[in-house]
Scaffold this active site. Structure first.
Site, mmCIF file in Angstrom:
data_model
loop_
_atom_site.group_PDB
_atom_site.id
_atom_site.type_symbol
_atom_site.label_atom_id
_atom_site.label_comp_id
_atom_site.label_asym_id
_atom_site.label_seq_id
_atom_site.Cartn_x
_atom_site.Cartn_y
_atom_site.Cartn_z
ATOM 1 N N ASP A 60 0.866 -1.172 0.000
ATOM 2 C CA ASP A 60 0.000 0.000 0.000
ATOM 3 C C ASP A 60 0.911 1.233 0.000
ATOM 4 O O ASP A 60 2.131 1.135 0.138
ATOM 5 C CB ASP A 60 -0.967 -0.030 1.194
HETATM 6 C C1 BGC Z 1 -5.188 2.999 0.079
HETATM 7 C C2 BGC Z 1 -5.284 1.960 -1.002
HETATM 8 C C3 BGC Z 1 -5.202 2.626 -2.358
HETATM 9 C C4 BGC Z 1 -3.908 3.428 -2.437
HETATM 10 C C5 BGC Z 1 -3.734 4.115 -3.769
HETATM 11 C C6 BGC Z 1 -3.996 3.919 -0.121
HETATM 12 O O1 BGC Z 1 -4.002 4.961 0.799
HETATM 13 O O2 BGC Z 1 -5.128 2.370 1.346
HETATM 14 O O3 BGC Z 1 -6.476 1.245 -0.867
HETATM 15 O O4 BGC Z 1 -5.288 1.672 -3.366
HETATM 16 O O5 BGC Z 1 -3.935 4.411 -1.422
HETATM 17 O O6 BGC Z 1 -4.626 5.129 -3.960
#
Ligand code: BGC
Length: 746
Positions: free
Chosen positions: A265
């Site tokens: 993530d």
């Molecule tokens: C989120 C993810 C997301 C990523 C990209 C993160 O903060 O937890 O679910 O895919 O950002 O936007």
């Protein structure tokens, strides 16, 4: 493909390999922006990385011209001409927005989910996106957690079906199928159990919970062929998921046979230092790559830039790094990116405008609505409304005519002008003959702490200037008084739910309850329409409001679908994917709890509140009425390893064609662990014409009776009597029993 990968690998320097394993955000924000705040990246950081082969993937690019420009930089500017993989959060549509994921789950209809994500994939691929960070398959049992809106709710069986359907929708028959994209189930694993429902908080889960509740949707997504998995931010039982070798290697790859690539993530590799887990970014990179984490998602200064250093010091082997690079290159080859890295901008425009996509979104919104209450007013259920008997309708509430709030969270590239609000939908449907008047009644509630999503253009929550609270409330009440019916649209604003949008309460934000109470006091019949992604405190409403329809955040065609539902062109057929608590103090409340001590007092566990939910899991009314009868099992006794068939006759006893979701629950009476009082193990959504009866059959196999057992620390399948219930929700009364034996069938 293998040869091609090995050729590339042998020609790459360690720095280039580290680059392939780096994914950068590309917001196109190179400078500080007054509206957005300081740039999260150094000016030119992404472009520089592209020029030296320092990025293998980008996220957040949705404009096809920009995709082509950046792709050209990577292909032509770097030594090996390796194309970029473009990822994005295509959560519930790209341009055509479908109902939010929790709503799609409420349809209990995998075919609708699959179709929806196929449309999303088609739009995404047309603009040059190859991969989505979806579906989110985290089980969520605490509605304080804002990300409950992105998943399928409380149940692993429903969650697994929803996960697999979405993977099929995004990817099609195989990875690299035309007009499809790679699916990336997330966040592996346990993120939904954040302590206190606080986003990003630590997670402490027993092995039994992990194996029996939180992992099954991931396993189903992997079995459906997901090409990617995203790791979670938080520590699982103390060990950050992003460098958790047990999770990433032993469970995911060795036990489940996952062959795709893993991504962290956002900033989660660097944050291994913040966790107090890694000593510094080099240690973080070594331990993440060593745990098999292929790609690092980074905003700035990727930790994986330190991989050459980590290899030099022996902290991670070059073989481990090569294995990661191999998986990333394989994904690019499977997608055919080396042959056709660019997109056709003209064609992209046509795909995004396809009216068939809007029609699919409208149907999905119809199918996901859940009718929570429909009491008689003047002798007949209030819904559906009869247009022939309506002179005027008051459409009230702050969400009645708000496009953004009709779409819900996780939308970026939308065409707001084409979004149909509830007000617009009703006006169009009712035409000139019915007077439709609207007032917000109350001003938008504000978050105490702003959302990270406020930074995106157009996302700033509105707070209208000069809003006179008392005058607006009075105006709404006047409109209600003068109308034949009041449709009051309440819930949570777009950024009060989603990531970084947890709450300590489930009450309707702001003065919405006051508005509802004042409108009800006029005596005009009230339909409460909810726009939400989590259960809200409806204790007052269920006592005083005759009709409540939950339409979630219904998407681009939301208002049109709402009109179809309110006027009875279609009957609501959705069912709740979670138990709806009475108040936040009951959280968590789930249907699949164990009996424990004094089960007869289950409903009296608190002295100040019932312990049962306000609405049970699987609940949803219809404009029709369904009878379930004649539950028969083709075997009463069977060896543990075998299956039986349970059949039930379902009759539409109403006078309208409608859908019912027939649900099967199971209970193991005794064993080496106490098993939940009921667990969902089967469901089918069926369409029945008025008066029609149908036999619905379910297979109950060993896979439905197996569970992870803390006494033996393994999966067991036990001989025991079992109860079966079949019906329209998790309180179904129609029941039968069977027994599994260690011996032969009798
Ligand atoms: C989120 C993810 C997301 C990523 C990209 C993160 O903060 O937890 O679910 O895919 O950002 O936007």
């Amino acid at each position: 493909m293998r040869t091609r990968v090995e050729e590339l690998l042998s020609a790459m320097t360690l720095e280039e390999k580290a680059g392939q394993l780096t994914q950068y955000f590309s917001f196109g924000l190179h400078e500080d922006d007054a509206a957005v705040g300081p740039s999260p990246q150094r000016p030119g950081e992404v472009e520089d990385a592209l020029a030296r082969g320092g990025a293998g993937s980008l996220l957040f690019v949705t404009d096809p011209a920009e995709t082509n420009r950046l792709q050209r930089r990577a292909v032509e500017g770097s030594r090996h001409g390796i194309p970029l993989l473009f990822g994005f959060d295509v959560i519930h549509g790209l341009r055509t927005i479908f109902p939010v994921p929790i709503a799609m789950a409420a349809s209990w209809d995998p075919a609708t989910m699959e179709r929806g994500q196929a449309v999303a994939a088609r739009e995404a691929r047309a603009v040059g996106i190859h991969w989505t960070f979806a579906p989110m398959v985290d089980v969520a049992r605490d509605p304080r957690w804002g990300r409950i809106v992105e998943g399928a709710g409380e149940d692993p069986h429903l969650g697994a079906a929803v996960a697999a359907a979405q993977v099929r929708g995004f990817q099609g028959e195989r990875l690299g199928a035309p007009e499809r994209i790679i699916a990336g189930p997330k966040h592996f694993a346990g993120y939904g159990a954040a302590l206190g429902g606080r986003d990003y908080d630590e997670v402490d889960l027993s092995d039994a919970q992990l194996w029996n509740v939180y992992l099954p949707p991931f396993e189903a997504a992997v079995a459906a062929g997901a090409g990617n998995v995203m790791t979670a931010y938080m520590p699982l039982n103390g060990v950050p998921a992003t460098a958790n070798r047990w999770l990433l290697v032993e469970v995911l790859r060795e036990q489940w046979g996952f062959e795709g690539f893993l991504v962290s993530d956002a900033n989660a590799v660097r944050n291994l230092v913040t966790h107090g887990f890694a000593a510094d970014p080099t240690d973080a990179a070594a331990r993440a790559a060593g745990a098999g984490l292929d790609l690092e998602m980074a905003m700035t200064d990727p930790a994986y830039a330190h991989l050459p250093e980590a290899v030099a010091s022996g902290a991670v082997s070059v073989e481990a790094v090569d294995a990661c690079v191999r998986r990333v290159l394989e994904a690019k080859l499977r997608l055919g990116l080396f042959e056709s890295p660019y997109v056709d901008e003209e064609r992209a425009r046509a795909v995004l405008a396809d009216p068939a996509h809007r029609e699919a979104a409208r149907e999905a919104a119809q199918r996901s609505a859940v009718l929570l209450r429909n009491e008689a007013v003047a002798g007949a259920p209030l819904l559906p409304l009869d247009p022939a008997r309506l002179g005027s309708v008051a459409v009230l509430g702050p969400l009645a005519d708000s496009r953004r709030d009709t779409l819900g969270p996780w939308v970026f590239d939308v065409d707001l002008d084409e979004t149909v609000t509830v007000l617009q939908g009703l006006r169009t449907r009712l035409g000139e003959a019915v007077q439709v008047r609207c007032a917000p009644g109350v001003r938008p509630a504000q978050r105490l702490f702003p959302s990270i999503f406020d930074a995106f253009p157009g996302n700033t929550p509105p707070d209208p200037e000069g809003f006179d609270d008392e005058a607006e409330l009075a105006r709404a009440v006047d409109l209600a008084r003068e109308a034949d019916v009041a449709v009051v649209v309440l819930g949570e604003w777009q950024h009060m739910i989603g990531e970084a949008a947890s709450r300590s309460s489930l009450e309707l934000p702001g003065r919405q309850l006051e508005l509802l109470q004042a409108v009800v006091a006029t005596g005009t019949p009230v339909v409460l329409l909810l726009l939400n992604g989590r259960p809200l405190d409806l204790r007052w409403a269920v006592e005083h409001v005759p009709a409540i329809l939950d339409v979630w955040y219904p998407g681009t065609q939301g208002g049109t679908a709402v009109a179809d539902l309110l006027l009875g062109d279609v009957s609501p057929g959705g069912k709740l994917p979670f138990s709806w608590p009475r108040s936040v103090g009951q959280v968590p409340v789930v249907h699949s709890h164990t009996a424990s001590h004094e089960p007869e007092n289950q409903a009296k566990r608190y002295w100040d509140e019932a312990s049962t939910p306000l609405f049970p899991f699987g609940f949803g009314l219809s404009y029709a009425r369904f009878d379930h009868a004649d539950l028969t099992l083709d075997r009463q006794s069977l060896p543990v390893g075998e299956s039986l068939t349970a059949s039930v006759t379902v009759t539409n006893a109403g006078d309208r064609d409608a859908d019912e979701v027939v649900q099967l629950y199971l209970h193991q009476r005794h064993g080496t662990a106490a098993r939940p009082v009921r667990e969902l193990k089967g469901f089918q959504r069926v369409h029945l014409r008025a008066g029609e009866s149908r036999t619905v059959a379910f297979t109950v196999g060993p896979e439905h009776r197996r569970y992870w057992n803390a006494a033996v620390r393994d999966v067991v399948l036990e001989a025991s009597p079992f109860d079966v219930w079949v019906g329209g929700d998790s309180t179904a009364q129609l029941t039968a029993t069977f027994t599994t034996t260690d011996g032969q069938a009798s």
